[in-house]
Write a protein that holds these residues in place. Structure first.
Motif, PDB file in Angstrom:
ATOM      1  N   LYS A   2       8.036  32.446 -31.162  1.00  0.00           N
ATOM      2  CA  LYS A   2       7.855  31.018 -31.366  1.00  0.00           C
ATOM      3  C   LYS A   2       6.507  30.761 -32.031  1.00  0.00           C
ATOM      4  N   ILE A   3       6.538  30.048 -33.152  1.00  0.00           N
ATOM      5  CA  ILE A   3       5.321  29.655 -33.852  1.00  0.00           C
ATOM      6  C   ILE A   3       5.440  28.168 -34.126  1.00  0.00           C
ATOM      7  N   GLY A   4       4.815  27.358 -33.293  1.00  0.00           N
ATOM      8  CA  GLY A   4       4.993  25.920 -33.385  1.00  0.00           C
ATOM      9  C   GLY A   4       6.439  25.567 -33.107  1.00  0.00           C
ATOM     10  N   ALA A   5       7.042  24.815 -34.028  1.00  0.00           N
ATOM     11  CA  ALA A   5       8.439  24.422 -33.869  1.00  0.00           C
ATOM     12  C   ALA A   5       9.388  25.393 -34.561  1.00  0.00           C
ATOM     13  N   SER A   6       8.857  26.538 -34.999  1.00  0.00           N
ATOM     14  CA  SER A   6       9.666  27.525 -35.721  1.00  0.00           C
ATOM     15  C   SER A   6       9.921  28.755 -34.858  1.00  0.00           C
ATOM     16  N   LEU A   7      11.059  29.395 -35.106  1.00  0.00           N
ATOM     17  CA  LEU A   7      11.363  30.672 -34.473  1.00  0.00           C
ATOM     18  C   LEU A   7      11.383  31.733 -35.564  1.00  0.00           C
ATOM     19  N   LEU A   8      10.425  32.645 -35.510  1.00  0.00           N
ATOM     20  CA  LEU A   8      10.379  33.758 -36.456  1.00  0.00           C
ATOM     21  C   LEU A   8      11.262  34.873 -35.921  1.00  0.00           C
ATOM     22  N   ILE A   9      12.286  35.234 -36.687  1.00  0.00           N
ATOM     23  CA  ILE A   9      13.265  36.249 -36.293  1.00  0.00           C
ATOM     24  C   ILE A   9      13.060  37.461 -37.186  1.00  0.00           C
ATOM     25  N   ALA A  59      10.330  20.875 -40.136  1.00  0.00           N
ATOM     26  CA  ALA A  59      10.295  20.472 -38.726  1.00  0.00           C
ATOM     27  C   ALA A  59       9.743  19.065 -38.546  1.00  0.00           C
ATOM     28  N   ALA A  60       9.038  18.544 -39.551  1.00  0.00           N
ATOM     29  CA  ALA A  60       8.504  17.181 -39.474  1.00  0.00           C
ATOM     30  C   ALA A  60       9.589  16.132 -39.684  1.00  0.00           C
ATOM     31  N   ASN A  61      10.752  16.562 -40.168  1.00  0.00           N
ATOM     32  CA  ASN A  61      11.851  15.630 -40.430  1.00  0.00           C
ATOM     33  C   ASN A  61      12.767  15.509 -39.214  1.00  0.00           C
ATOM     34  N   ALA A  62      13.605  14.480 -39.229  1.00  0.00           N
ATOM     35  CA  ALA A  62      14.455  14.191 -38.074  1.00  0.00           C
ATOM     36  C   ALA A  62      15.495  15.286 -37.859  1.00  0.00           C
ATOM     37  N   PRO A  63      15.550  15.880 -36.679  1.00  0.00           N
ATOM     38  CA  PRO A  63      16.482  16.996 -36.441  1.00  0.00           C
ATOM     39  C   PRO A  63      17.942  16.612 -36.585  1.00  0.00           C
ATOM     40  N   LEU A  64      18.323  15.407 -36.164  1.00  0.00           N
ATOM     41  CA  LEU A  64      19.717  15.002 -36.312  1.00  0.00           C
ATOM     42  C   LEU A  64      20.086  14.840 -37.780  1.00  0.00           C
ATOM     43  N   ALA A  65      19.137  14.338 -38.571  1.00  0.00           N
ATOM     44  CA  ALA A  65      19.399  14.181 -40.001  1.00  0.00           C
ATOM     45  C   ALA A  65      19.528  15.539 -40.675  1.00  0.00           C
ATOM     46  N   ALA A  97      23.401   5.517 -35.494  1.00  0.00           N
ATOM     47  CA  ALA A  97      23.417   5.038 -34.109  1.00  0.00           C
ATOM     48  C   ALA A  97      22.382   5.731 -33.224  1.00  0.00           C
ATOM     49  N   SER A  98      21.636   6.665 -33.780  1.00  0.00           N
ATOM     50  CA  SER A  98      20.719   7.467 -32.973  1.00  0.00           C
ATOM     51  C   SER A  98      19.387   6.760 -32.718  1.00  0.00           C
ATOM     52  N   ASP A  99      18.718   7.192 -31.646  1.00  0.00           N
ATOM     53  CA  ASP A  99      17.368   6.706 -31.355  1.00  0.00           C
ATOM     54  C   ASP A  99      16.392   7.136 -32.443  1.00  0.00           C
ATOM     55  N   ASP A 100      16.662   8.299 -33.058  1.00  0.00           N
ATOM     56  CA  ASP A 100      15.742   8.810 -34.074  1.00  0.00           C
ATOM     57  C   ASP A 100      15.661   7.883 -35.284  1.00  0.00           C
ATOM     58  N   VAL A 101      16.768   7.232 -35.643  1.00  0.00           N
ATOM     59  CA  VAL A 101      16.718   6.304 -36.767  1.00  0.00           C
ATOM     60  C   VAL A 101      15.786   5.144 -36.452  1.00  0.00           C
ATOM     61  N   ARG A 102      15.912   4.600 -35.254  1.00  0.00           N
ATOM     62  CA  ARG A 102      15.029   3.500 -34.870  1.00  0.00           C
ATOM     63  C   ARG A 102      13.576   3.951 -34.832  1.00  0.00           C
ATOM     64  N   GLU A 103      13.350   5.182 -34.357  1.00  0.00           N
ATOM     65  CA  GLU A 103      11.995   5.710 -34.330  1.00  0.00           C
ATOM     66  C   GLU A 103      11.451   5.902 -35.740  1.00  0.00           C
ATOM     67  N   GLU A 160       4.890   0.995 -38.629  1.00  0.00           N
ATOM     68  CA  GLU A 160       3.601   1.082 -37.942  1.00  0.00           C
ATOM     69  C   GLU A 160       2.642   2.074 -38.586  1.00  0.00           C
ATOM     70  N   ARG A 161       3.071   2.674 -39.701  1.00  0.00           N
ATOM     71  CA  ARG A 161       2.246   3.605 -40.467  1.00  0.00           C
ATOM     72  C   ARG A 161       1.725   4.758 -39.602  1.00  0.00           C
ATOM     73  N   ARG A 162       2.675   5.376 -38.904  1.00  0.00           N
ATOM     74  CA  ARG A 162       2.343   6.540 -38.067  1.00  0.00           C
ATOM     75  C   ARG A 162       3.406   7.598 -38.255  1.00  0.00           C
ATOM     76  N   SER A 163       3.132   8.788 -37.742  1.00  0.00           N
ATOM     77  CA  SER A 163       4.116   9.869 -37.807  1.00  0.00           C
ATOM     78  C   SER A 163       5.184   9.644 -36.745  1.00  0.00           C
ATOM     79  N   PRO A 164       6.449   9.863 -37.075  1.00  0.00           N
ATOM     80  CA  PRO A 164       7.495   9.681 -36.070  1.00  0.00           C
ATOM     81  C   PRO A 164       7.471  10.767 -35.014  1.00  0.00           C
TER      82      PRO A 164
END
Length: 261
Positions: free
Chosen positions: A16-23, A201-207, A239-245, A252-256
Motif C-alpha cells: 500500500k502506497i497512499g491510495a494505491s496498491l503496488l502489485i 485517486a483524486a477523482n470520484a471512485p464511483l465515477a 444519485a450518489s453522495d459523491d456527486v453532491r460532494e 466552496e473551492r476545496r478538494s472533494p
C-alpha cells in the motif's frame, strides 16, 4: 519507496502506497513468467484492491527490471495452468475490476506479459522496454487477449504485423503507436505510474468505476445498447453522495472528500 507491505508471498507482493496498491510479480529468476502460483497471487492481489475502500488504484509491475516474460512454458509442460477460471490468464486478462489498473513496464512484456499490460487501463513504459506477442513462433496464438485487444488499440495492419511476425516493439515504439500512455527512463517507470495513480485517486471512485463499466459495455455493441448501459450507470452516479460532494467542493473551492457512495 515508502509504503505499507500488505502481502508478501514468494510469487506476488503487494504494498500500500497512499491510495494505491503496488502489485509486483516476484519471480525474477524466471523473468517473472506466469505459473499457477503467480496467477493465484495476482487474483488475490486484485481481490485485495477491490475489497479495500481506502485503495483507489492498482499499479502492476515486475521485480528486478522485467515486467513479465509471459506464460511459464516449463510449468505449462508439467500441467500447470496460468489461468484462473472466469478471470483469464494470470487471473487478470478477463477480470472485470472496478478500480483503475496501471501497468508499469520495464524490460520484457512478452506474450502473456504483454497481454497483462493490455488488460490494464493505462501503461507506463520504459524507453527500452520490449513488448511482443511471439506465440506464433511456438505454434500458439496470443489467446490471453492479444489477438482480440491489440487490433483495437493500434492500426489493423500494424497489429497484424506484431501478431503474425511475433517480433517485439520497443517502449518508444509502443508510445508512438499509442499503446503506452507515458514512455520514460527505466528508473522512473514505477514512480511515474504511482504519480498517475495518485492523480486518478483524486477523482470520484464511483465515477471511475462507471467509466470502466461503460467502456466494457460499449465495446463492439451497437450505439443504442452502449447508450442504454451508459444511462444505467449515469443514473446511479447522479444519485450518489459523491456527486453532491463534488458539486459542493467546487462551489466552496476545496478538494472533494469522496466516500465512494
Amino acid at each position: 519507496m515508502k509504503g505499507f507491505i500488505v502481502n508478501d508471498t514468494p510469487e506476488v507482493r503487494t504494498q500500500k502506497i497512499g491510495a494505491s496498491l503496488l502489485i509486483t510479480i516476484d519471480r525474477p529468476k524466471a523473468r517473472n513468467a506466469v505459473n499457477a502460483a503467480v496467477a493465484a497471487g495476482l487474483a488475490a492481489a486484485l481481490d485485495e484492491l477491490e475489497a479495500d475502500p481506502a485503495l483507489r488504484v492498482g499499479v502492476l509491475t515486475g521485480a528486478e527490471g522485467t515486467f513479465s516474460a509471459g506464460m511459464d512454458l516449463k510449468a505449462a509442460l508439467k500441467g500447470e495452468s496460468p489461468e484462473i477460471p472466469g478471470r483469464g490468464f494470470g487471473g487478470l486478462t478477463q477480470a472485470e475490476g472496478t478500480k483503475p489498473l496501471i501497468a508499469a513496464v520495464e524490460g520484457w512484456a512478452m506474450g502473456g506479459g504483454f497481454e497483462l499490460a493490455l488488460a490494464c487501463d493505462l501503461i507506463v513504459a520504459a524507453e527500452d522496454a520490449q513488448f511482443g506477442l511471439p506465440e506464433v513462433k511456438r505454434g500458439l496464438i496470443a489467446a490471453g487477449g492479444g489477438v482480440i485487444r491489440l487490433p483495437k488499440r493500434i492500426p489493423f495492419h500494424l497489429a497484424m504485423e506484431v501478431l503474425l511476425l511475433g517480433e517485439p516493439l520497443s517502449g518508444v515504439e509502443a508510445g508512438r503507436l499509442g499503446i503506452a500512455n507515458r514512455v520514460v527512463p527505466a528508473a522512473e517507470v514505477t514512480a511515474i505510474a504511482l504519480q498517475l495513480a495518485e492523480q486518478l485517486a483524486a477523482n470520484a471512485p464511483l465515477a471511475l468505476a462507471a467509466v470502466k463499466k461503460i467502456v466494457r459495455a460499449a465495446d463492439g455493441a451497437p450505439e443504442s445498447e452502449a447508450f442504454a448501459a451508459q444511462t444505467r450507470e449515469m443514473t446511479a452516479v447522479v444519485a450518489s453522495d459523491d456527486v453532491r460532494e463534488g458539486m459542493a467542493a467546487f462551489a466552496e473551492r476545496r478538494s472533494p472528500v469522496w466516500q465512494g457512495k
